[in-house]
Design a protein around this motif. Structure first.
Motif, PDB file in Angstrom:
ATOM      1  N   ALA A  98      57.926   7.330 -11.746  1.00 56.87           N
ATOM      2  CA  ALA A  98      57.056   6.882 -10.662  1.00 56.87           C
ATOM      3  C   ALA A  98      56.219   5.683 -11.098  1.00 56.87           C
ATOM      4  CB  ALA A  98      56.140   8.023 -10.219  1.00 56.87           C
ATOM      5  N   GLY A  99      55.800   4.888 -10.100  1.00 60.17           N
ATOM      6  CA  GLY A  99      54.869   3.797 -10.354  1.00 60.17           C
ATOM      7  C   GLY A  99      55.443   2.605 -11.091  1.00 60.17           C
ATOM      8  N   VAL A 100      56.765   2.444 -11.092  1.00 64.98           N
ATOM      9  CA  VAL A 100      57.399   1.302 -11.760  1.00 64.98           C
ATOM     10  C   VAL A 100      57.487   0.129 -10.779  1.00 64.98           C
ATOM     11  CG1 VAL A 100      59.493   0.454 -12.878  1.00 64.98           C
ATOM     12  CG2 VAL A 100      58.729   2.800 -13.270  1.00 64.98           C
ATOM     13  N   ASP A 144      58.346   5.521  -5.900  1.00 64.51           N
ATOM     14  CA  ASP A 144      57.545   6.677  -5.483  1.00 64.51           C
ATOM     15  C   ASP A 144      57.580   7.752  -6.568  1.00 64.51           C
ATOM     16  OD1 ASP A 144      60.005   7.950  -5.315  1.00 64.51           O
ATOM     17  OD2 ASP A 144      60.122   7.834  -3.134  1.00 64.51           O
ATOM     18  N   GLY A 145      57.123   8.950  -6.208  1.00 61.08           N
ATOM     19  CA  GLY A 145      57.029  10.019  -7.199  1.00 61.08           C
ATOM     20  C   GLY A 145      58.349  10.430  -7.802  1.00 61.08           C
ATOM     21  N   SER A 146      59.453  10.183  -7.099  1.00 62.18           N
ATOM     22  CA  SER A 146      60.770  10.548  -7.625  1.00 62.18           C
ATOM     23  C   SER A 146      61.484   9.365  -8.282  1.00 62.18           C
ATOM     24  CB  SER A 146      61.651  11.099  -6.494  1.00 62.18           C
ATOM     25  OG  SER A 146      61.920  10.092  -5.531  1.00 62.18           O
ATOM     26  N   GLY A 147      60.794   8.216  -8.362  1.00 57.79           N
ATOM     27  CA  GLY A 147      61.406   7.029  -8.955  1.00 57.79           C
ATOM     28  C   GLY A 147      62.208   6.196  -7.973  1.00 57.79           C
ATOM     29  N   ALA A 148      62.175   6.544  -6.675  1.00 60.38           N
ATOM     30  CA  ALA A 148      62.977   5.841  -5.679  1.00 60.38           C
ATOM     31  C   ALA A 148      62.230   4.627  -5.130  1.00 60.38           C
ATOM     32  CB  ALA A 148      63.351   6.783  -4.544  1.00 60.38           C
ATOM     33  N   VAL A 159      64.722   4.332 -10.199  1.00 58.18           N
ATOM     34  CA  VAL A 159      64.463   3.973 -11.589  1.00 58.18           C
ATOM     35  C   VAL A 159      64.334   5.253 -12.395  1.00 58.18           C
ATOM     36  CG1 VAL A 159      62.922   2.794 -13.195  1.00 58.18           C
ATOM     37  CG2 VAL A 159      63.302   1.851 -10.900  1.00 58.18           C
ATOM     38  N   VAL A 160      65.123   5.370 -13.467  1.00 61.24           N
ATOM     39  CA  VAL A 160      65.127   6.586 -14.283  1.00 61.24           C
ATOM     40  C   VAL A 160      64.887   6.230 -15.745  1.00 61.24           C
ATOM     41  CG1 VAL A 160      66.698   7.750 -12.700  1.00 61.24           C
ATOM     42  CG2 VAL A 160      67.625   6.494 -14.646  1.00 61.24           C
ATOM     43  N   ASP A 161      64.435   7.217 -16.511  1.00 61.94           N
ATOM     44  CA  ASP A 161      64.248   7.019 -17.947  1.00 61.94           C
ATOM     45  C   ASP A 161      65.529   7.378 -18.693  1.00 61.94           C
ATOM     46  OD1 ASP A 161      64.326   9.797 -18.014  1.00 61.94           O
ATOM     47  OD2 ASP A 161      62.157  10.023 -18.208  1.00 61.94           O
TER      48      ASP A 161
END
Length: 671
Positions: free
Chosen positions: A340-342, A361-365, A331-333
């Protein structure tokens, strides 16, 4: 001693004929909430309330005084909940703090820290709901609540096929949510009152005055049924259809029965169950198409879809749990950075059965493991209202998925009548296409007729307002990311359209009242009951009424039946069955415009196709979910609004679309 008192009275509910209970977690949207409308004659919330006893002035806590008809009420039951922010679910929970009874001076007290509290007071068949903020923990905070009058509703529960009364049916009246997103902290006064029908199927309820209420009934051998209660209704009939029964077996990949597996259905008719040592299960379902889902204790899952009829008994339905593959993604902006945390939800289409819920996770994965082979949709949501989605994914996937979070949008406006007078307590509903899986948002207007809804999914929505027997037209709005859209809704009195679809056997149909001088409005379709009866409030005007079902094309004649709907009047119409050989809803109804049935979203590189309805013009032309839209009729497309606007043309016209798929530019013709 300094004392700060904040008292907010949400609304006065009615007396109870049964037990009221509160739901502490909202579903499917934990940030949504219920805002009770003010009851007629309700006393305004005081700005300051005297503490009950002078000797307790120095004692901290929450002090509550209960009144009715201007008099203090002793022996009233007072229950208090405290608001907590649920980090895991990204929403709000209300946890019970305690229960007390008022003393001879009508007061009760509770220990309280800083925070927001919800209060319910009940006595002599009368109830009040309220909220209060405690802003200084070591000083007292006072709240006064006023008990309101009851609203009596009676009726019968009957067998829909035979019209015979159903003795002993359990009848529940539930308050409907109406404040989603407008005030995320609002006390979730989702309450219900329950009673049991007598030997003749009759029931009587005392309901909250001024709340939107839905009645539901259930009885052994019948599917759960219900109906909405309009303001002023005093007598209601609930018709229940005979349930279908499914006997099945859950097995592992080798065919061995699987004990301890959880089996559920969607739409859900009953709570999930667990298989015994023989792996067998029995479900009672509402007739129609249903998705069955099984999950083993080890996380393996199975899906199947069944079609049932009233009273039918399906035997030996087999669910094979197996791990078909994993799903990975990120997940990216808007800048392409991982978030993170989505929360990411994996749902199986078409009934949106939940297969997995996880956080990045912290990298959006994120990684969802042991998923079954199915068509799925992904929905992501961050704490600030930003969302992302992907639909129509065929699992298992060969590679990772990238979800692009969009910023949220807002809507605000005013509801007025035909003379421009502001209308308080009107219900405003904001709806997205059902294929997006986004729940509708409801809001109530304030004393000046104003409303606001925040943290909304950008895109095309439909805004609609009602108050009593008055309604507004559907207003289509485009919500740009990060912006607030202003709109005003004008209410006019509605007319009543009711009738019967005459068929050789009972079944459900869809009714389409289309404005005779405008394009068909598919979104305004409404269903009949299982006997083909319908009863709907619509705006005044000249209509062509059509009817269809998934298996037949039906009409009195090819153009439908023309009717005139007048404000405050009832118009009855009969529609006869003329069986056709099509298995789909007529194209003239499903796709009145070239752009019907297709949705767009902002994705990597520009505008992408995010949803396609079966048999819509875009799907027939060969377009696919995920295609990058480059141009329409040679004009470049850079915004989703441009795509929607350029395809707002009647069927019969032609549009040339160019999309990029797999690194190649491909041309398609919509017609």
């Amino acid at each position: 001693m300094r004392r700060v008192v904040i008292a907010v009275v949400l609304g006065v509910a009615a007396g109870l004929a049964g037990t009221w209970s509160f739901v502490s977690e909202r579903s499917p949207d934990p940030a949504s909430s219920f805002e009770a409308p003010a009851a007629p004659g309700e006393a305004p919330a005081p700005t300051a309330v005297a503490l009950p006893r002078a000797e307790d002035r120095a004692r901290p806590g929450l002090w509550i005084t209960v009144r009715a008809n201007g008099q203090l009420v002793s022996g009233a039951r007072v229950e208090v909940w405290r608001r907590f922010h649920d980090e895991a679910k990204g929403g709000v929970r209300w946890l019970p703090l305690g229960r007390e009874w008022t003393d001879e001076k009508g007061s009760a007290s509770f220990p309280a820290m800083m925070g927001r509290y919800g209060v319910r007071a009940t006595a002599t068949g009368r109830t009040a709901l309220a909220e209060v903020d405690v802003v200084i923990a070591d000083e007292p905070t006072a709240l006064e609540v006023t008990l309101g009058a009851a609203r009596v509703l009676s009726g019968r529960v009957i067998d829909q096929e035979t019209t015979a009364p159903i003795a002993g049916a359990l009848v529940t009246a539930a308050a409907q949510s109406s404040g989603a997103h407008t005030q995320p902290w609002r006390f979730p006064a989702e309450t219900h009152v329950t009673t049991q029908a007598d030997g003749l199927g009759r029931f009587r309820l005392e309901l909250p005055d001024g709340l939107d209420v839905e009645l539901q009934a259930m009885a052994p051998g019948f599917a759960r049924g219900g109906t909405e209660v309009d303001a002023g209704d005093t007598e209601m009939t609930i018709s229940l259809v005979r349930a279908a029964r499914v006997d099945g077996l859950v097995v592992d990949p080798s065919g061995q029965p699987l004990a301890g597996a959880t089996v559920d259905s969607e739409p859900r008719e009953a709570p999930p169950l667990v298989t015994g040592a023989d792996g067998r299960f029995t479900l009672t379902l509402r007739p129609g198409a249903t998705s069955l889902h099984a999950a083993s204790s080890g996380g393996l899952q199975a899906l199947t879809r069944v079609q049932t009829a009233a009273g039918q008994h399906l035997k030996d339905v087999r669910l094979v749990v197996a791990a078909q593959g994993d799903l990975t993604g990120r997940v990216v902006d808007t800048s392409g950075a991982g978030v993170a945390g989505v929360e990411v939800r994996v749902l199986a289409e078409p009934d949106f059965v939940e297969l997995a819920t996880l956080q990045t996770d912290g990298s959006g994965a994120f990684t969802a493991v042991k998923l079954p082979a199915t068509r799925a949709a992904l929905f992501a949501r961050s704490g600030n209202g930003a969302r992302a989605r992907q639909v129509g994914l065929e699992l298992p996937l060969a590679g990772p998925v990238e979800l692009h979070l969009s910023g949220s949008a807002s809507v605000e406006g005013q509801v007025v009548n035909a003379t421009g007078q502001a209308l308080a307590n009107a219900l405003v509903e904001l709806e997205w296409s059902k294929g997006l899986g986004e729940p509708a948002v409801r809001a109530r207007t304030d004393a000046e007729g104003r409303f606001r809804a925040d943290d909304l999914l950008p895109g095309v929505i439909t805004a609609h307002a009602t108050l009593g027997d008055a309604s507004s037209e559907d207003v289509e709005l485009y919500l740009p990311e990060g912006q607030t859209v202003l709109t005003n809704l004008t209410l006019v009195r509605r007319g009543r359209l009711k009738g019967l679809v005459q068929a050789d056997s009972p079944r459900r149909f869809w009714i389409f009242p289309d404005q005779a001088d405008g394009p068909p409005q598919f979104r305004r379709a409404f269903p009949t009951d299982d006997q083909g009866r319908f009863d709907e409030w619509v705006l005044p005007g000249h209509y062509i009424v059509r009817v269809s079902s998934p298996s037949q094309v039906l009409a009195q004649h090819e153009g439908g039946v023309e009717v005139d709907i007048r404000a405050g009047e009832t118009t009855e119409v009969a529609l006869a069955v003329a069986a056709g050989d099509s298995n789909e809803v007529p194209e003239s109804v499903m796709a009145p415009e070239l752009g019907s049935g297709v949705s767009f979203d902002t994705g990597p590189g520009g505008v992408v196709i995010s949803f396609l309805m079966s048999e819509c013009p875009a799907q027939k032309a060969g377009l696919q979910v995920g295609d990058l839209l480059l141009s329409i009729d040679g004009e470049p497309i850079t915004r989703t609004l441009d795509a929607f606007e350029r395809l707002k043309r009647p069927r019969g016209e032609v549009a040339q679309l160019t999309v990029r798929r797999g690194g190649h530019d491909v041309a398609f013709t919509l017609k």
